[in-house]
Design a protein around this motif. Structure first.
Motif, short mmCIF file in Angstrom:
data_model
loop_
_atom_site.label_atom_id
_atom_site.label_comp_id
_atom_site.label_asym_id
_atom_site.label_seq_id
_atom_site.Cartn_x
_atom_site.Cartn_y
_atom_site.Cartn_z
N ALA A 121 -32.79 -79.58 -66.31
CA ALA A 121 -32.69 -78.12 -66.43
C ALA A 121 -31.44 -77.72 -65.66
O ALA A 121 -31.16 -78.28 -64.60
CB ALA A 121 -33.92 -77.44 -65.84
N GLU A 131 -42.30 -79.14 -66.32
CA GLU A 131 -41.08 -78.45 -66.76
C GLU A 131 -40.45 -77.68 -65.60
O GLU A 131 -41.13 -76.96 -64.89
CB GLU A 131 -41.41 -77.48 -67.89
CG GLU A 131 -40.19 -76.73 -68.40
CD GLU A 131 -40.54 -75.76 -69.52
OE1 GLU A 131 -39.88 -75.82 -70.56
OE2 GLU A 131 -41.47 -74.94 -69.33
N TYR A 132 -39.15 -77.87 -65.45
CA TYR A 132 -38.36 -77.09 -64.50
C TYR A 132 -37.54 -76.07 -65.27
O TYR A 132 -37.11 -76.34 -66.40
CB TYR A 132 -37.39 -77.99 -63.73
CG TYR A 132 -38.05 -78.79 -62.64
CD1 TYR A 132 -38.11 -78.31 -61.33
CD2 TYR A 132 -38.63 -80.03 -62.91
CE1 TYR A 132 -38.72 -79.04 -60.34
CE2 TYR A 132 -39.24 -80.75 -61.91
CZ TYR A 132 -39.29 -80.26 -60.64
OH TYR A 132 -39.90 -80.97 -59.65
N LYS A 133 -37.29 -74.94 -64.63
CA LYS A 133 -36.40 -73.92 -65.20
C LYS A 133 -35.49 -73.41 -64.09
O LYS A 133 -35.94 -73.21 -62.96
CB LYS A 133 -37.19 -72.75 -65.79
CG LYS A 133 -37.95 -73.08 -67.05
CD LYS A 133 -38.65 -71.84 -67.60
CE LYS A 133 -39.44 -72.20 -68.84
NZ LYS A 133 -40.19 -71.04 -69.35
N GLU A 163 -33.25 -70.10 -63.87
CA GLU A 163 -33.01 -68.87 -64.64
C GLU A 163 -32.22 -67.86 -63.82
O GLU A 163 -32.53 -67.61 -62.65
CB GLU A 163 -34.34 -68.27 -65.09
CG GLU A 163 -35.08 -69.20 -66.04
CD GLU A 163 -36.40 -68.61 -66.54
OE1 GLU A 163 -36.58 -68.62 -67.77
OE2 GLU A 163 -37.21 -68.17 -65.72
N SER A 189 -38.05 -72.73 -61.03
CA SER A 189 -39.51 -72.86 -61.15
C SER A 189 -39.87 -74.25 -61.64
O SER A 189 -39.08 -74.93 -62.28
CB SER A 189 -40.07 -71.81 -62.11
OG SER A 189 -39.61 -72.03 -63.43
N THR A 231 -47.81 -73.21 -61.40
CA THR A 231 -46.38 -72.91 -61.39
C THR A 231 -45.99 -72.54 -59.97
O THR A 231 -46.70 -71.76 -59.32
CB THR A 231 -46.04 -71.74 -62.33
OG1 THR A 231 -46.36 -72.11 -63.67
CG2 THR A 231 -44.57 -71.36 -62.26
N GLU A 242 -42.46 -71.09 -57.89
CA GLU A 242 -41.17 -70.46 -58.18
C GLU A 242 -40.58 -69.96 -56.88
O GLU A 242 -41.32 -69.52 -56.00
CB GLU A 242 -41.39 -69.31 -59.16
CG GLU A 242 -40.13 -68.60 -59.57
CD GLU A 242 -40.42 -67.50 -60.58
OE1 GLU A 242 -40.50 -67.82 -61.78
OE2 GLU A 242 -40.58 -66.34 -60.17
#
Length: 190
Positions: free
Chosen positions: A52, A165-167, A169, A179, A186, A188
């Motif tokens: 990500a 899953e990483y994000k 943003e 996150s 989750t 963040e």
């Protein structure tokens, strides 16, 4: 006479085997009684390697990780014990790289590459950036190499996120969030 018949039979057997071998090669089959394993390139990874990344201001932030699946397992408090360091991915430790200094939890994270670890708990998680980014799992993890630690409160969902899953943003021109989501959890942080 016996020898002539024996030689004729031997010639017929040998030529018959050669014809069978020729026929098999013409149709592309082999005479093989063993079952071979499928080739590894045909197997789908249970924890695919992924990443990500995003530009936030002039900082390029890149997270590299392997993404395990839930596969009908209890992850947090089951597969992964509470209150123990986890490499936040599968196989090699997850790492984060930034080309600019970042401010996280009111503290400075210098430009560079870091191992990303967490300590999950039901009420709060410890997020860790460690200078040893290149290690298998948490095998070589040592707290003395931590450069930044802080606490976050996990958000719990009723829906299951099958793969980790990483994000990264962007939220404003110069700020954003990172996150991590897996199973029903989750975390963040800005």
């Amino acid at each position: 006479m016996k020898y002539k018949i024996l030689i004729i039979l031997l010639v017929l057997v040998v030529s018959g085997c050669k014809n069978e071998e020729k026929n098999n090669s013409e149709i592309g089959t082999e005479h093989n009684h063993t079952q071979s394993e499928p080739k590894s390139e045909n197997k789908k990874s249970l924890s695919p390697h992924t990443s990500a990344m995003a530009m936030i201001g002039d900082a390029h932030i890149h997270i590299d990780y392997s993404s395990p699946g839930v596969r009908d397992r209890i992850i947090f408090g089951g597969l992964l014990a509470y209150d123990q360091v986890w490499q936040a991915g599968a196989h090699m430790a997850t790492w984060l790289e930034t080309n600019k200094d970042l401010e996280i939890d009111g503290k400075e994270l210098k430009a560079g590459k870091y191992g990303f670890f967490v300590i999950p708990n039901q009420k709060e998680w410890t997020v860790i950036f460690n200078r040893n980014w290149n290690q298998h799992g948490k095998d070589d993890y040592t707290e003395k190499d931590d450069v930044l630690r802080f606490k976050v409160t996990p958000k719990i969902s009723e829906e299951i996120k099958e793969h980790l899953e990483y994000k990264v943003e962007k939220t404003t021109e110069n700020s954003g969030t990172i996150s991590m989501s897996w199973e029903k959890v989750t975390i963040e942080f800005p």
